[in-house]
Write an enzyme that holds these catalytic residues in place. Structure first.
Site, mmCIF file in Angstrom:
data_model
loop_
_atom_site.group_PDB
_atom_site.id
_atom_site.type_symbol
_atom_site.label_atom_id
_atom_site.label_comp_id
_atom_site.label_asym_id
_atom_site.label_seq_id
_atom_site.Cartn_x
_atom_site.Cartn_y
_atom_site.Cartn_z
ATOM 1 N N ARG A 67 0.835 -1.214 0.000
ATOM 2 C CA ARG A 67 0.000 0.000 0.000
ATOM 3 C C ARG A 67 0.866 1.260 0.000
ATOM 4 O O ARG A 67 0.550 2.246 -0.665
ATOM 5 C CB ARG A 67 -0.929 -0.036 1.218
ATOM 6 C CG ARG A 67 -2.047 -1.084 1.037
ATOM 7 C CD ARG A 67 -2.561 -1.583 2.379
ATOM 8 N NE ARG A 67 -3.783 -2.366 2.278
ATOM 9 C CZ ARG A 67 -3.818 -3.682 2.002
ATOM 10 N NH1 ARG A 67 -2.710 -4.346 1.795
ATOM 11 N NH2 ARG A 67 -4.986 -4.328 1.935
ATOM 12 N N GLN B 109 -8.453 -6.919 0.194
ATOM 13 C CA GLN B 109 -7.940 -6.613 -1.150
ATOM 14 C C GLN B 109 -9.027 -5.941 -1.984
ATOM 15 O O GLN B 109 -8.773 -4.955 -2.679
ATOM 16 C CB GLN B 109 -7.434 -7.889 -1.819
ATOM 17 C CG GLN B 109 -6.195 -8.443 -1.131
ATOM 18 C CD GLN B 109 -5.738 -9.779 -1.676
ATOM 19 O OE1 GLN B 109 -6.473 -10.440 -2.409
ATOM 20 N NE2 GLN B 109 -4.539 -10.192 -1.327
ATOM 21 N N ASP C 231 -4.405 -15.447 7.332
ATOM 22 C CA ASP C 231 -3.132 -15.988 6.846
ATOM 23 C C ASP C 231 -2.440 -16.889 7.882
ATOM 24 O O ASP C 231 -1.494 -17.603 7.540
ATOM 25 C CB ASP C 231 -2.186 -14.842 6.440
ATOM 26 C CG ASP C 231 -2.722 -14.103 5.219
ATOM 27 O OD1 ASP C 231 -3.501 -14.701 4.458
ATOM 28 O OD2 ASP C 231 -2.373 -12.920 5.041
ATOM 29 N N ARG D 113 -5.232 -23.984 0.905
ATOM 30 C CA ARG D 113 -4.509 -24.131 2.179
ATOM 31 C C ARG D 113 -5.182 -25.123 3.126
ATOM 32 O O ARG D 113 -4.524 -25.639 4.031
ATOM 33 C CB ARG D 113 -4.328 -22.762 2.846
ATOM 34 C CG ARG D 113 -3.297 -21.929 2.134
ATOM 35 C CD ARG D 113 -3.031 -20.591 2.804
ATOM 36 N NE ARG D 113 -1.906 -19.937 2.143
ATOM 37 C CZ ARG D 113 -1.619 -18.651 2.234
ATOM 38 N NH1 ARG D 113 -2.378 -17.856 2.969
ATOM 39 N NH2 ARG D 113 -0.577 -18.141 1.588
HETATM 40 C C1 S3P Z 1 -4.330 -9.079 2.122
HETATM 41 C C2 S3P Z 1 -5.605 -9.498 2.370
HETATM 42 C C3 S3P Z 1 -5.964 -10.906 2.605
HETATM 43 C C4 S3P Z 1 -4.735 -11.732 2.926
HETATM 44 C C5 S3P Z 1 -3.588 -11.455 2.004
HETATM 45 C C6 S3P Z 1 -3.183 -9.994 2.101
HETATM 46 C C7 S3P Z 1 -4.091 -7.645 1.900
HETATM 47 O O1 S3P Z 1 -6.576 -11.414 1.431
HETATM 48 O O2 S3P Z 1 -5.046 -13.115 2.883
HETATM 49 O O3 S3P Z 1 -2.467 -12.243 2.359
HETATM 50 O O4 S3P Z 1 -2.936 -7.209 1.950
HETATM 51 O O5 S3P Z 1 -5.062 -6.922 1.675
HETATM 52 P P1 S3P Z 1 -8.169 -11.206 1.148
HETATM 53 O O6 S3P Z 1 -8.387 -9.759 0.916
HETATM 54 O O7 S3P Z 1 -8.421 -12.038 -0.083
HETATM 55 O O8 S3P Z 1 -8.859 -11.746 2.354
#
Ligand code: S3P
Length: 424
Positions: free
Chosen positions: A27, A169, A315, A346
């Site tokens: 970010r 995300q 995670d 996973r």
């Molecule tokens: C992340 C959001 C998570 C996470 C990924 C990193 C992020 O995914 O599992 O490792 O940096 O926004 P999701 O948004 O698909 O839950």
């Protein structure tokens, strides 16, 4: 490094720091690139995934240089990105491709994003559908379900979306697209997911309004450059923390780790299981909470985890499976179907490999059930090309009898290249 050979550990380091947070580093690289002015970033993640984002931003015309261990980003404002001369390769990184979709949807040029075999098989409709419903033009393979993704950048007017599944995300992609609109931007999430994008935008002077599960943008949508220190990555710290809990007489302090409440589900669950974990020296650094985590060998009991806790530790769930094999009683993980569409499936990966080591673990459609405690035995395990599976199995290997071999363990570099050096 391809395969790693591990044996039972008698001790581990008592103090360490972990590299900068991967989620926050992505970010910072993107928002620093469209900010007005120069940003100096300290403790930027060493993960290959974050290097991928830096390379994509460079291909979009941004001047990003390394100066010692810092990154210096010459931001020239939201409208300074340039049409890349080639396809942008996001490698293995879901966060790079999904956040870039949002950032690039509102540009006045086209872009094509792709990635490795794993990334090209991960769901992208969740990102293309909301953006397209808000006037963007993104197209992907197999009826807009998969990358490569073609983005026909064009001005967007407003963003409104109710996320069906909690995903930081997707939320972040919509917020980044929202920076390029003048109209209303309002995103509703079903369950709170990590809020690093909101915090960073706020830190860069963008008007972010946060309701309980509603995030909207106010009139100022032009980020200002800021010097930024990235907190240590709690998702990386999770591995030494787990090992310390399982290793007799271990004591561990990890300094300067991010303890954003949208990320600390793993610590909260471990504490409920009986883990001795203290957080010292709590403070706010660049609008992110950080602290020093102190822990050590603890007696643990099984637990049931589901619902709102899942996004707060998504995670860390494969690692929790390893910890649960040593806890007394039954551990049940549910509502975690999202794990099936990460860098690997996973759920099936961790269940299959821990079974090989002698664990009592069964797969369910949206999680797994572990009966503990069971001694683990070293054997030959597959990483499934997934960094978090490789590291979770390494922790299992360090508490198992005999030798454990992790195949293709080089994938740990995706998020934590220093992992093996730091742990032993
Ligand atoms: C992340 C959001 C998570 C996470 C990924 C990193 C992020 O995914 O599992 O490792 O940096 O926004 P999701 O948004 O698909 O839950």
């Amino acid at each position: 490094m391809a395969d790693v050979f591990l044996s039972k550990l008698e001790q581990m380091p008592g103090e360490m720091t972990v590299p900068g947070d991967k989620s926050i580093s992505h970010r910072v690289a993107m928002i620093g690139s469209i900010a007005e002015g120069v940003s100096v970033i300290k403790n930027f993640s060493s993960a290959i995934d974050c290097c991928t984002t830096i390379n994509c931003m460079r291909k979009l015309g941004v001047d990003i240089r390394e100066s010692g261990s810092d990154f210096v980003i010459q931001g020239k404002g939201p409208d300074s990105l340039q049409e890349p001369v080639d396809v942008l390769d996001c490698g293995n990184s879901g966060t790079s491709i999904r956040l870039l979709c949002g950032l690039l949807a509102g540009q006045n040029f086209p872009t094509i994003l792709t990635g490795d075999d794993s990334l090209r098989s991960r769901p992208m409709a969740r990102i293309m559908t909301p953006l397209n419903e808000n006037g963007a033009d993104l197209r992907g393979r197999q009826n807009n379900r998969f990358a490569p993704i073609y983005i026909n950048g064009k001005r967007l007017t407003a963003i409104g979306y109710h996320l069906p599944v909690a995903s930081a995300q997707v939320k972040s992609a919509l917020l980044l697209a929202g920076l390029y609109t003048n109209g209303k931007v309002e995103i509703v999430e079903p369950i709170t997911s990590r809020d690093h994008t909101e915090r960073l935008l706020e830190f860069c002077d963008v008007d972010v309004l946060k309701g309980k599960q509603i995030i909207s943008l106010g009139p100022n949508r032009r980020p200002k450059a800021r010097n930024f220190v990235v907190p240590g990555d709690l998702s990386s710290a999770a591995f030494p923390i787990a090992l310390a809990l399982l290793l007799k007489n271990a004591k561990l302090k990890i300094r300067d780790v991010g303890i954003n409440p949208s990320r600390t589900g793993f610590l909260d669950v471990l504490q409920t299981m009986g883990a001795e974990i203290q957080i010292e020296n709590r403070r706010l650094q660049c609008n992110e909470p950080i602290g020093d985590i102190v822990t050590g060998y603890s007696k643990l009991s099984g637990i049931e985890v589901g619902g709102k806790t899942i996004p707060l530790m998504i995670d860390e769930l494969p690692l929790l499976a390893v910890v649960a094999t040593q806890a007394t009683g039954r551990t049940v993980i549910k509502d975690a179907g999202e794990l099936r569409v990460k860098e690997s499936d996973r759920i099936s990966a961790i269940v299959k490999e821990l079974k090989k080591m002698g664990a009592s673990i069964e797969e369910s459609s949206d999680g797994f059930i572990v009966e503990g405690p069971t001694p683990l035995h070293g054997t030959s395990c597959a990483s499934h090309g997934d960094h978090r599976i490789a590291m979770a199995l390494s922790v299992a290997g360090w508490i198992a009898d005999g030798e454990t071999i992790i195949g293709n363990a080089e994938c740990v570099d995706i998020s934590f290249p220093e992992f093996y050096k730091l742990m032993i």
